[in-house]
Design a protein around this motif. Sequence first.
Motif, PDB file in Angstrom:
ATOM      1  N   ASN A 128       0.821  -1.110  -0.043  1.00 20.93           N
ATOM      2  CA  ASN A 128       0.186   0.038   0.067  1.00 20.93           C
ATOM      3  C   ASN A 128       0.810   1.303   0.022  1.00 20.93           C
ATOM      4  O   ASN A 128       0.486   2.478  -0.620  1.00 20.93           O
ATOM      5  CB  ASN A 128      -1.040   0.051   1.213  1.00 20.93           C
ATOM      6  CG  ASN A 128      -1.874   1.207   1.180  1.00 20.93           C
ATOM      7  OD1 ASN A 128      -2.580   1.290   0.235  1.00 20.93           O
ATOM      8  ND2 ASN A 128      -2.090   1.919   2.203  1.00 20.93           N
ATOM      9  N   GLU A 129       1.978   1.192   0.474  1.00 25.76           N
ATOM     10  CA  GLU A 129       2.986   2.387   0.686  1.00 25.76           C
ATOM     11  C   GLU A 129       3.511   2.479  -0.574  1.00 25.76           C
ATOM     12  O   GLU A 129       3.831   3.562  -0.751  1.00 25.76           O
ATOM     13  CB  GLU A 129       4.201   1.948   1.776  1.00 25.76           C
ATOM     14  CG  GLU A 129       3.598   2.055   3.108  1.00 25.76           C
ATOM     15  CD  GLU A 129       3.218   3.412   3.615  1.00 25.76           C
ATOM     16  OE1 GLU A 129       3.761   4.275   3.177  1.00 25.76           O
ATOM     17  OE2 GLU A 129       2.384   3.399   4.260  1.00 25.76           O
ATOM     18  N   ILE A 130       3.531   1.559  -1.690  1.00 21.91           N
ATOM     19  CA  ILE A 130       4.302   1.847  -2.957  1.00 21.91           C
ATOM     20  C   ILE A 130       3.141   1.656  -3.984  1.00 21.91           C
ATOM     21  O   ILE A 130       3.458   0.999  -5.127  1.00 21.91           O
ATOM     22  CB  ILE A 130       5.352   0.987  -3.046  1.00 21.91           C
ATOM     23  CG1 ILE A 130       4.939  -0.837  -2.799  1.00 21.91           C
ATOM     24  CG2 ILE A 130       6.662   1.255  -2.083  1.00 21.91           C
ATOM     25  CD1 ILE A 130       5.965  -1.635  -3.084  1.00 21.91           C
ATOM     26  N   ARG A 131       2.223   1.837  -3.575  1.00 26.81           N
ATOM     27  CA  ARG A 131       1.070   1.580  -4.861  1.00 26.81           C
ATOM     28  C   ARG A 131       1.229   2.478  -6.137  1.00 26.81           C
ATOM     29  O   ARG A 131       0.401   2.338  -7.138  1.00 26.81           O
ATOM     30  CB  ARG A 131      -0.545   1.945  -4.305  1.00 26.81           C
ATOM     31  CG  ARG A 131      -0.749   3.520  -3.626  1.00 26.81           C
ATOM     32  CD  ARG A 131      -1.989   3.840  -2.799  1.00 26.81           C
ATOM     33  NE  ARG A 131      -3.085   2.989  -3.696  1.00 26.81           N
ATOM     34  CZ  ARG A 131      -4.002   2.110  -3.195  1.00 26.81           C
ATOM     35  NH1 ARG A 131      -3.698   1.499  -1.914  1.00 26.81           N
ATOM     36  NH2 ARG A 131      -4.847   1.532  -3.761  1.00 26.81           N
ATOM     37  N   SER A 132       2.066   3.469  -6.068  1.00 26.34           N
ATOM     38  CA  SER A 132       2.260   4.231  -7.263  1.00 26.34           C
ATOM     39  C   SER A 132       3.232   3.664  -8.300  1.00 26.34           C
ATOM     40  O   SER A 132       3.568   3.834  -9.186  1.00 26.34           O
ATOM     41  CB  SER A 132       2.873   5.579  -6.962  1.00 26.34           C
ATOM     42  OG  SER A 132       3.863   5.543  -6.050  1.00 26.34           O
ATOM     43  N   LEU A 133       4.006   2.644  -7.693  1.00 28.28           N
ATOM     44  CA  LEU A 133       4.961   1.863  -8.486  1.00 28.28           C
ATOM     45  C   LEU A 133       4.328   0.765  -9.110  1.00 28.28           C
ATOM     46  O   LEU A 133       3.192   0.107  -8.816  1.00 28.28           O
ATOM     47  CB  LEU A 133       5.995   1.334  -7.662  1.00 28.28           C
ATOM     48  CG  LEU A 133       6.681   2.279  -6.890  1.00 28.28           C
ATOM     49  CD1 LEU A 133       8.116   1.544  -5.935  1.00 28.28           C
ATOM     50  CD2 LEU A 133       7.489   3.437  -7.652  1.00 28.28           C
TER      51      LEU A 133
ATOM     52  N   SER B  74      10.662  -1.242  -2.983  1.00 28.21           N
ATOM     53  CA  SER B  74      10.980  -0.044  -4.158  1.00 28.21           C
ATOM     54  C   SER B  74      12.144  -0.503  -4.550  1.00 28.21           C
ATOM     55  O   SER B  74      12.581  -0.050  -5.733  1.00 28.21           O
ATOM     56  CB  SER B  74      10.875   1.139  -3.311  1.00 28.21           C
ATOM     57  OG  SER B  74       9.640   1.405  -2.721  1.00 28.21           O
TER      58      SER B  74
ATOM     59  N   ARG C 238      -4.888  -5.702  -8.030  1.00 27.40           N
ATOM     60  CA  ARG C 238      -3.320  -5.750  -8.190  1.00 27.40           C
ATOM     61  C   ARG C 238      -2.768  -7.092  -7.481  1.00 27.40           C
ATOM     62  O   ARG C 238      -1.545  -7.285  -7.555  1.00 27.40           O
ATOM     63  CB  ARG C 238      -2.543  -4.655  -7.741  1.00 27.40           C
ATOM     64  CG  ARG C 238      -3.058  -3.312  -8.225  1.00 27.40           C
ATOM     65  CD  ARG C 238      -2.033  -1.949  -7.899  1.00 27.40           C
ATOM     66  NE  ARG C 238      -0.890  -2.221  -8.361  1.00 27.40           N
ATOM     67  CZ  ARG C 238      -0.022  -1.150  -8.065  1.00 27.40           C
ATOM     68  NH1 ARG C 238      -0.338   0.065  -7.391  1.00 27.40           N
ATOM     69  NH2 ARG C 238       1.071  -1.144  -8.633  1.00 27.40           N
TER      70      ARG C 238
END
Length: 391
Positions: free
Chosen positions: A216-221, A333, A249
Amino acid sequence: MKLLIVNHSCTVSVVQQFYAEIEQQTGWELTIVMPENWKDEYGIRRKIERWKDFRGQIISIPVWRSGSIPLHSYRSFFVNLLRKLNPDFIYLHQEPYALVTLQVYLANYFTIRKPISFFTWQNILKRYPIPFRQMERWILKHTDVMFPGSYSAEAVMREKGYTGQSVLMPSGIDPAIYYPRSNTLKTELGAQAVLIGYVGRIVEQKGLKTLLLALNEIRSLPWRLVMIGAGEYESEFDAIAQQLNLNDRIQKLGFVPFTETPNYLSAFDLLVLPSETRSSWKEQFGRVIIEAMACGTPVIGSDSGEIPHLITATKGGLVFPEGNAIALSQKLSELILNPELRSHYAATGRQAVLSHYTNALLAQRFAETVKNTVEFDPRSQRSRVQSFPSL
């Protein structure tokens, strides 16, 4: 040389591959005893099948408490079997506190008195209730050689009073099964995203909530999670994923046969094993780590149990503090954004596994230990006068 193996895990045919390797290297006569009616963790009765390369004898015997690793016992006293087979060495792939271990040890004590051994993953110091505490103590006293799966397991046995020979015997892989594969799965699973794989039981202690929070912390990746396995935590996992709006996802494949697993491990860009220690459990080894590395896939693992030691030894990935979602998101990440680093860890990890964790290498170590133990067994000169062993 005649070797007797007692191993409930051999109800899964691929487990026999290790013993087939011993046969091929030594020419010894091997006999495997396994349960006739074993149930797996899902309550499904396994069908007894022979591994294609294993040539030895397979004896299946009904057991009581099928499915319980520590409490199952064979419906046999083993006395007649030991006299008939008269093996030179006996190996139990069982913990020293298991009923089966005592069952076979006692039969050996009262009959042929041949060198005998056990295997252990026990990496947490536990004091068992009576009579299991006395059983374990007696087993340790009458063991010729111990095969721990990890250094921490050996340390636990030493703390419990074992003073004899110990030979490290971690899990191994067959390079003919686990190797990098070119297939279409990558495209099918999501070629435009970095594929993060998880293979194992879907249970709370595997740290899957932490994994979801990290994702959830890296949902933009550009990532996609592929889950292989099943378990009691699935409904809660799904609820958390839905709450975080991550369902679209995540792809859950459920149970996948071991013959197909290498295809998926090869398709993953990285594998994650976020296990979390509990009061009565911590990760004993993490076999999927070496399986993934053998398939050319880097790994991110927590620092639970043997995981950090295995990843550090192979240099095939990254380690994060267990239960720390932020730290896990940072490691994810790092690999998602750096394909060159993924390739580096993949190459390093695969080479380390091929150098130290193949069934062939471990079978050689096992066979040399057995040979030396039998050749230098002082009991060949001992009196056969027997008394009831005190527990």
